[in-house]
Design a protein around this motif. Structure first.
Motif, short mmCIF file in Angstrom:
data_model
loop_
_atom_site.label_atom_id
_atom_site.label_comp_id
_atom_site.label_asym_id
_atom_site.label_seq_id
_atom_site.Cartn_x
_atom_site.Cartn_y
_atom_site.Cartn_z
N THR A 1 -20.90 9.73 -11.31
CA THR A 1 -20.73 10.25 -12.91
C THR A 1 -20.10 9.12 -13.69
N ILE A 2 -18.72 9.25 -12.89
CA ILE A 2 -17.51 9.12 -14.22
C ILE A 2 -17.88 7.43 -14.02
N ILE A 3 -18.30 7.30 -12.67
CA ILE A 3 -18.10 5.02 -12.23
C ILE A 3 -19.98 4.75 -12.93
N SER A 4 -20.11 5.85 -13.31
CA SER A 4 -21.32 5.24 -13.85
C SER A 4 -20.83 5.34 -15.05
N LYS A 5 -20.14 5.57 -15.92
CA LYS A 5 -19.53 4.47 -17.46
C LYS A 5 -19.17 2.84 -17.06
N GLY A 6 -18.54 3.04 -16.23
CA GLY A 6 -18.29 1.34 -15.82
C GLY A 6 -17.47 1.43 -14.80
N GLU A 7 -17.15 0.60 -14.31
CA GLU A 7 -15.86 0.06 -13.72
C GLU A 7 -14.66 0.58 -13.30
N VAL A 8 -14.11 1.65 -13.04
CA VAL A 8 -13.42 2.04 -13.37
C VAL A 8 -11.93 2.92 -11.55
N TYR A 9 -10.62 2.87 -12.74
CA TYR A 9 -9.57 3.10 -11.28
C TYR A 9 -9.77 4.20 -10.58
N ALA A 10 -8.90 4.48 -9.59
CA ALA A 10 -8.76 5.84 -8.76
C ALA A 10 -8.75 6.75 -9.56
N SER A 11 -7.05 6.61 -10.71
CA SER A 11 -6.61 7.74 -10.57
C SER A 11 -7.09 7.69 -12.15
N ASP A 12 -7.94 6.55 -13.12
CA ASP A 12 -8.64 7.49 -13.95
C ASP A 12 -9.85 8.24 -13.64
N ILE A 13 -10.38 8.39 -12.51
CA ILE A 13 -11.00 8.72 -11.78
C ILE A 13 -10.72 10.39 -12.08
N ILE A 14 -9.32 10.50 -11.26
CA ILE A 14 -8.30 11.71 -10.79
C ILE A 14 -8.04 12.33 -12.34
N GLN A 15 -7.98 11.10 -13.31
CA GLN A 15 -7.66 11.88 -14.79
C GLN A 15 -8.70 12.39 -15.13
N ASN B 1 0.24 -6.45 -13.03
CA ASN B 1 1.66 -6.39 -13.32
C ASN B 1 2.90 -5.53 -12.91
N ALA B 2 2.49 -4.69 -12.96
CA ALA B 2 3.08 -3.06 -12.60
C ALA B 2 3.21 -2.76 -11.04
N GLY B 3 2.36 -3.66 -10.33
CA GLY B 3 2.89 -3.46 -8.64
C GLY B 3 2.01 -3.90 -8.01
N PRO B 4 1.15 -3.25 -6.64
CA PRO B 4 0.58 -3.13 -6.31
C PRO B 4 -1.20 -3.98 -6.38
N PRO B 5 -2.57 -4.57 -6.45
CA PRO B 5 -3.76 -5.05 -6.79
C PRO B 5 -4.30 -3.50 -6.69
N ARG B 6 -4.98 -3.48 -7.59
CA ARG B 6 -5.63 -2.18 -7.56
C ARG B 6 -7.51 -2.36 -7.11
N LYS B 7 -8.02 -1.41 -7.03
CA LYS B 7 -9.43 -1.20 -6.17
C LYS B 7 -9.88 -0.70 -7.16
N TYR B 8 -10.70 -1.12 -8.55
CA TYR B 8 -11.98 -0.64 -9.16
C TYR B 8 -12.94 0.03 -8.71
N TYR B 9 -13.73 0.87 -9.53
CA TYR B 9 -15.25 1.21 -8.60
C TYR B 9 -16.14 1.25 -9.23
N GLN B 10 -17.19 0.56 -9.03
CA GLN B 10 -18.49 0.16 -9.60
C GLN B 10 -19.54 1.02 -8.93
N LEU B 11 -20.94 2.13 -9.46
CA LEU B 11 -21.28 2.01 -8.30
C LEU B 11 -22.32 0.39 -8.32
N THR B 12 -23.68 0.82 -6.86
CA THR B 12 -24.34 0.27 -6.64
C THR B 12 -25.72 0.19 -7.19
N SER B 13 -26.88 -0.74 -7.14
CA SER B 13 -27.77 -0.15 -7.94
C SER B 13 -28.49 0.85 -7.05
#
Length: 115
Positions: free
Chosen positions: A21-35, A70-82
């Protein structure tokens, strides 16, 4: 039987639904999901989150892209597939049915006020 064990199992049972449900709102980073989960008082740790995201990815329900940071390693941003969107719709219907049924049962067996 310990109450804490049952509570953990109940949370685990709905964690996947909440994450999708959180990911369905749009592209999101894992720490945002945890938050988001922490703000909703859902107990979750990174050791639970990342294996679950990997499982959802392998199942074809989420995809990710790497974004340079800019603040560290690259980040994975998640989104739902169809497929993930369709799966989430099924979970939403199931959730609505479960909450209706549970609330119906609970309301039928609530103790009346003993005033």
């Amino acid at each position: 039987m310990k109450l804490a064990n049952t509570q953990v199992q109940m949370r685990k049972g709905i964690l996947e639904y909440c994450i999708l449900t959180i990911i369905s709102k749009g592209e999101v980073y894992a720490s945002d999901i945890i938050q988001e989960l922490k703000e909703a008082k859902m107990m979750v740790v990174e050791g639970t989150m990342y294996p679950l995201l990997t499982r959802l990815h392998r199942a074809g329900l989420v995809e990710y892209r790497w974004v340079e940071s800019n603040a560290g390693p690259p980040r994975k941003y998640y989104q739902l597939t169809s497929q993930g969107k369709a799966f989430l719709e099924g979970l939403q219907m199931t959730w609505e049915q479960l909450t209706f049924s549970t609330n119906h049962i609970i309301s039928n067996f609530e103790k009346p006020d003993e005033s």
